[in-house]
Design an enzyme around this catalytic site. Sequence first.
Site, PDB file in Angstrom:
ATOM      1  N   ASP A   1       0.974  -1.247   0.061  1.00 40.94           N
ATOM      2  CA  ASP A   1       0.135   0.087   0.104  1.00 40.94           C
ATOM      3  C   ASP A   1       0.892   1.228   0.040  1.00 40.94           C
ATOM      4  O   ASP A   1       1.967   1.347   0.237  1.00 40.94           O
ATOM      5  CB  ASP A   1      -0.913  -0.039   1.499  1.00 40.94           C
ATOM      6  N   SER A   2       0.522   2.441  -0.122  1.00 33.34           N
ATOM      7  CA  SER A   2       1.148   3.672  -0.128  1.00 33.34           C
ATOM      8  C   SER A   2       1.371   3.754   1.431  1.00 33.34           C
ATOM      9  O   SER A   2       2.390   4.884   1.463  1.00 33.34           O
ATOM     10  CB  SER A   2       0.215   4.770  -0.556  1.00 33.34           C
TER      11      SER A   2
ATOM     12  N   CYS B   1      -4.322  -1.455  -1.980  1.00 34.71           N
ATOM     13  CA  CYS B   1      -4.437  -0.144  -2.247  1.00 34.71           C
ATOM     14  C   CYS B   1      -5.611   0.143  -3.490  1.00 34.71           C
ATOM     15  O   CYS B   1      -5.013  -0.581  -4.390  1.00 34.71           O
ATOM     16  CB  CYS B   1      -3.112   0.612  -2.452  1.00 34.71           C
TER      17      CYS B   1
ATOM     18  N   HIS C   1      -7.938   3.043   3.615  1.00 33.22           N
ATOM     19  CA  HIS C   1      -7.681   3.401   5.040  1.00 33.22           C
ATOM     20  C   HIS C   1      -9.079   3.825   5.648  1.00 33.22           C
ATOM     21  O   HIS C   1      -9.054   4.010   6.943  1.00 33.22           O
ATOM     22  CB  HIS C   1      -7.010   5.073   4.553  1.00 33.22           C
TER      23      HIS C   1
ATOM     24  N   CYS D   1     -11.221   2.903  -0.402  1.00 31.14           N
ATOM     25  CA  CYS D   1      -9.842   3.016   0.031  1.00 31.14           C
ATOM     26  C   CYS D   1      -9.440   2.341   1.309  1.00 31.14           C
ATOM     27  O   CYS D   1     -10.398   2.306   2.226  1.00 31.14           O
ATOM     28  CB  CYS D   1      -9.529   4.628   0.439  1.00 31.14           C
TER      29      CYS D   1
ATOM     30  N   GLU E   1      -4.061   9.154   8.694  1.00 24.93           N
ATOM     31  CA  GLU E   1      -2.906   8.783   8.690  1.00 24.93           C
ATOM     32  C   GLU E   1      -2.218   9.438   9.970  1.00 24.93           C
ATOM     33  O   GLU E   1      -1.240   9.042  10.557  1.00 24.93           O
ATOM     34  CB  GLU E   1      -1.894   9.000   7.555  1.00 24.93           C
TER      35      GLU E   1
END
Length: 271
Positions: free
Chosen positions: A13-14, A76, A191, A189, A157
């Site tokens: 993932d990023s 992701c 996240h 997403c 994040e």
Amino acid sequence: MQNINSRPIGIFDSGVGGLTVARAVKEALPHERIIYFGDIAHLPYGDKSEAAIQAYSVKITDILLAEQCKVVLIACNSASSAAYELLKAYAGSKAKIINVIDPMVAYVTRRFPNRKIGLIGTKRTVQSNIYQQKIENARRGISLVSLATPLLVPMIEEGFLDNKISDAVIARYLDEPALRNIEGLILGCTHYPLIQDQLRDHYQGKVPIIDSSTQIAAALKGYLMSEGLLSESPPQEPDRFLVSDYTEAFESVAKLFFRSQVQLEKYALWE
Ligand code: DGL
């Protein structure tokens, strides 16, 4: 060379958001060893060009292939929409590439036919129109409306969850006319599972929040079973969590996402 069944599952993932998927994989497949790569140095992917995301994704896949991963799971949505086809061609027969979008589309088209469904995701994912195309191709009468919600990833994040400001940001997005009268909301997403409760509260529990992590883990399990690639015994070596940039703050956020302590190892993408 290791026996193929005992080779690890690569997940990338990023940043640390893909750990929500890694967590679900660990729960569904406790015998599998995972090697996770979080490209924190290039976060967020959602605002980057397709070409940049493809270059990072190929580089990370190289690292995971060098670690002998039998599968590379793109945890992701932005990278799945920008680089899945490229990575499939790049990895060839060396490893199976799995993206996060197809298992979600399969689930939604099965469970929500003829409904109006909302999607929130990064700019890259929404602009790619990939969910729209795949859902239309399934011909299940689903009308999909999408909204890019770029403030959510940096907010999450930062561990900026469950407070007045995050509630206001969430409300500002979910009250957009584009999402009016939806009958389900896709978390496009990896996240977003971390703010699932706030999203549900915003709708007072009346709109199902559709999180893909368990569907993705199930798709991975199905693939390993059908190909006879399941690991037969618990891993001999510990899981690894590589990151292209490191600060202690990331380690504590990583713990939130993975729901247990993780030790991040710095691994520069380019020397
Ligand atoms: N986790 C990524 C995704 O699913 C988004 C984060 C980013 O923009 O880097 O799209």
